[in-house]
Design a protein around this motif. Sequence first.
Motif, PDB file in Angstrom:
ATOM      1  N   ASP A 147      29.962  36.369  48.454  1.00 57.67           N
ATOM      2  CA  ASP A 147      30.704  35.180  48.028  1.00 57.67           C
ATOM      3  C   ASP A 147      30.542  34.951  46.531  1.00 57.67           C
ATOM      4  N   ARG A 148      29.340  35.174  46.010  1.00 56.43           N
ATOM      5  CA  ARG A 148      29.103  34.982  44.580  1.00 56.43           C
ATOM      6  C   ARG A 148      29.850  36.011  43.741  1.00 56.43           C
ATOM      7  N   ILE A 149      29.976  37.217  44.265  1.00 59.86           N
ATOM      8  CA  ILE A 149      30.729  38.255  43.554  1.00 59.86           C
ATOM      9  C   ILE A 149      32.215  37.893  43.512  1.00 59.86           C
ATOM     10  N   TYR A 150      32.747  37.370  44.610  1.00 58.72           N
ATOM     11  CA  TYR A 150      34.134  36.897  44.599  1.00 58.72           C
ATOM     12  C   TYR A 150      34.290  35.713  43.647  1.00 58.72           C
ATOM     13  N   GLN A 151      33.276  34.860  43.575  1.00 54.85           N
ATOM     14  CA  GLN A 151      33.308  33.736  42.635  1.00 54.85           C
ATOM     15  C   GLN A 151      33.351  34.263  41.199  1.00 54.85           C
ATOM     16  N   ALA A 152      32.567  35.313  40.910  1.00 54.13           N
ATOM     17  CA  ALA A 152      32.573  35.924  39.579  1.00 54.13           C
ATOM     18  C   ALA A 152      33.957  36.474  39.244  1.00 54.13           C
ATOM     19  N   LYS A 153      34.601  37.100  40.218  1.00 56.39           N
ATOM     20  CA  LYS A 153      35.950  37.613  40.001  1.00 56.39           C
ATOM     21  C   LYS A 153      36.908  36.487  39.650  1.00 56.39           C
ATOM     22  N   ASP A 154      36.837  35.373  40.381  1.00 53.20           N
ATOM     23  CA  ASP A 154      37.724  34.240  40.119  1.00 53.20           C
ATOM     24  C   ASP A 154      37.498  33.669  38.724  1.00 53.20           C
ATOM     25  N   ILE A 155      36.247  33.625  38.296  1.00 58.06           N
ATOM     26  CA  ILE A 155      35.937  33.114  36.949  1.00 58.06           C
ATOM     27  C   ILE A 155      36.558  34.018  35.891  1.00 58.06           C
ATOM     28  N   LEU A 156      36.421  35.332  36.071  1.00 58.59           N
ATOM     29  CA  LEU A 156      37.013  36.275  35.120  1.00 58.59           C
ATOM     30  C   LEU A 156      38.525  36.091  35.021  1.00 58.59           C
ATOM     31  N   LEU A 157      39.177  35.986  36.166  1.00 57.91           N
ATOM     32  CA  LEU A 157      40.639  35.942  36.169  1.00 57.91           C
ATOM     33  C   LEU A 157      41.185  34.610  35.689  1.00 57.91           C
ATOM     34  N   SER A 158      40.357  33.578  35.670  1.00 59.46           N
ATOM     35  CA  SER A 158      40.813  32.272  35.164  1.00 59.46           C
ATOM     36  C   SER A 158      40.514  32.107  33.671  1.00 59.46           C
ATOM     37  N   ASN A 159      39.915  33.154  33.065  1.00 58.68           N
ATOM     38  CA  ASN A 159      39.593  33.112  31.638  1.00 58.68           C
ATOM     39  C   ASN A 159      40.041  34.402  30.959  1.00 58.68           C
ATOM     40  N   LEU A 160      41.334  34.742  31.104  1.00 61.91           N
ATOM     41  CA  LEU A 160      41.830  36.003  30.577  1.00 61.91           C
ATOM     42  C   LEU A 160      41.689  36.093  29.062  1.00 61.91           C
ATOM     43  N   GLU A 161      41.931  34.977  28.361  1.00 66.40           N
ATOM     44  CA  GLU A 161      41.920  35.010  26.901  1.00 66.40           C
ATOM     45  C   GLU A 161      40.510  35.031  26.326  1.00 66.40           C
ATOM     46  N   ASN A 162      39.559  34.442  27.036  1.00 64.96           N
ATOM     47  CA  ASN A 162      38.187  34.363  26.520  1.00 64.96           C
ATOM     48  C   ASN A 162      37.186  34.480  27.670  1.00 64.96           C
ATOM     49  N   PRO A 163      37.067  35.669  28.271  1.00 65.42           N
ATOM     50  CA  PRO A 163      36.187  35.824  29.436  1.00 65.42           C
ATOM     51  C   PRO A 163      34.711  35.746  29.040  1.00 65.42           C
ATOM     52  N   PRO A 164      33.848  35.317  29.945  1.00 64.37           N
ATOM     53  CA  PRO A 164      32.406  35.285  29.645  1.00 64.37           C
ATOM     54  C   PRO A 164      31.835  36.696  29.584  1.00 64.37           C
ATOM     55  N   SER A 165      30.693  36.847  28.918  1.00 61.93           N
ATOM     56  CA  SER A 165      29.987  38.121  28.928  1.00 61.93           C
ATOM     57  C   SER A 165      29.398  38.344  30.317  1.00 61.93           C
ATOM     58  N   LEU A 166      28.946  39.558  30.595  1.00 66.95           N
ATOM     59  CA  LEU A 166      28.377  39.857  31.902  1.00 66.95           C
ATOM     60  C   LEU A 166      27.133  39.005  32.162  1.00 66.95           C
ATOM     61  N   ILE A 167      26.312  38.806  31.112  1.00 65.72           N
ATOM     62  CA  ILE A 167      25.109  37.978  31.264  1.00 65.72           C
ATOM     63  C   ILE A 167      25.498  36.526  31.585  1.00 65.72           C
ATOM     64  N   GLU A 168      26.495  35.997  30.866  1.00 64.81           N
ATOM     65  CA  GLU A 168      26.961  34.626  31.112  1.00 64.81           C
ATOM     66  C   GLU A 168      27.553  34.500  32.511  1.00 64.81           C
ATOM     67  N   LEU A 169      28.301  35.515  32.924  1.00 62.65           N
ATOM     68  CA  LEU A 169      28.928  35.496  34.240  1.00 62.65           C
ATOM     69  C   LEU A 169      27.872  35.525  35.341  1.00 62.65           C
ATOM     70  N   ALA A 170      26.874  36.383  35.189  1.00 60.31           N
ATOM     71  CA  ALA A 170      25.802  36.471  36.182  1.00 60.31           C
ATOM     72  C   ALA A 170      25.065  35.140  36.296  1.00 60.31           C
ATOM     73  N   ARG A 171      24.781  34.524  35.146  1.00 62.24           N
ATOM     74  CA  ARG A 171      24.081  33.243  35.149  1.00 62.24           C
ATOM     75  C   ARG A 171      24.922  32.159  35.843  1.00 62.24           C
ATOM     76  N   GLU A 172      26.229  32.195  35.614  1.00 62.21           N
ATOM     77  CA  GLU A 172      27.109  31.160  36.171  1.00 62.21           C
ATOM     78  C   GLU A 172      27.197  31.219  37.691  1.00 62.21           C
ATOM     79  N   VAL A 173      27.131  32.427  38.264  1.00 67.67           N
ATOM     80  CA  VAL A 173      27.253  32.551  39.724  1.00 67.67           C
ATOM     81  C   VAL A 173      25.896  32.671  40.414  1.00 67.67           C
ATOM     82  N   GLY A 174      24.809  32.675  39.641  1.00 64.80           N
ATOM     83  CA  GLY A 174      23.474  32.677  40.244  1.00 64.80           C
ATOM     84  C   GLY A 174      22.977  34.029  40.698  1.00 64.80           C
TER      85      GLY A 174
END
Length: 333
Positions: A227-254
């Motif tokens: 579920d967290r991996i799908y959440q990470a995917k949704d975050i990426l796709l909602s920020n096409l112009e300025n996506p988070p770094s992998l470290i930021e993304l990992a932190r955001e989804v726990g």
Amino acid sequence: MTKIFTDTDWDELCEQNSYQSQGFEVIEQRKIPDICNTYDWCAQLRGGLSLSIHEVELINDLVCIRDRLDDYQFGLSFFLSGKVRIERHGLTDKTDESVGKYYSECNFDIKETEWWKAGEKFSRIYLKIEPQQFFQSFGEEDLEQIPIFLRQAVIGGKIQPYYYQGEITQQMWLVLCNILQCPYQGLMKRMYLESQAMELITLYFQQFQEQEIHDRSFPARKLRDVDRIYQAKDILLSNLENPPSLIELAREVGLNEFKLKRGFRQVFGTSAFKYLHDYRLEKARQLLALGEMKVEEVALRVGFDSRSYFASAFRKKFGLNPKQYFQHCQKSL
């Protein structure tokens, strides 16, 4: 010469069709000048289960853009001859589908690009399952033993696209040969084909369960982590112009960075930022097809700062640069 067609183009090209229907069987043959000859046999076996045989013989190279979204279905496809390269946008990289392999898929809300080579004769046996119909008589304990993406469809949960490719086993080959050489007609033929289709599904479920046992040591197989991996995917796709770094993304989804990287590749078959890259290009293709924005505007909208890099990436993926694709779509309107 390579030809490029969308679903709409494909329908318009089917000039000579031979269509036969007899009982539970339907046969359709198509001759598409300078492109291919096709043969399709299909049988509705029981509620939620159909069996089909597809054959395609290519005359010219073809790039087919499947942009018409189908209703949700689950499929098992067994390749008997030939080869086609397919990319399921936002789900997989380019994969070769060829003799000796099979795939299972949930194709909900997924667009595809297919690359076909002239001179190839491609054939496959395909099982189509509509989960809510097919599994309606199964009890709760039974449903716990089927893949989660099917279970979600049966109970009305959120449906996630899925793709898995495996090798056709010797047992599977025997069943496929039985289907091709069915000795019966009428009702007995239908009953026999249904029994063979059910055996193929059983063999697939057996492989799936064995794979699940093998993967249990990998933490990302836990439903919470998926579920967290799908959440990470949704975050990426909602920020096409300025996506988070992998470290930021990992932190955001726990999740830690390693678990996110490995889990994303296991769930989606590619890295997080290759997934994002492909999604950006697919979104760009859709915007260009609409014809409401200039190429520069489309590039910025999907997160490409460099127009030259955008043009190069788009051409590598779709075979045309953005301006050529835009012009092709305008001529089709």
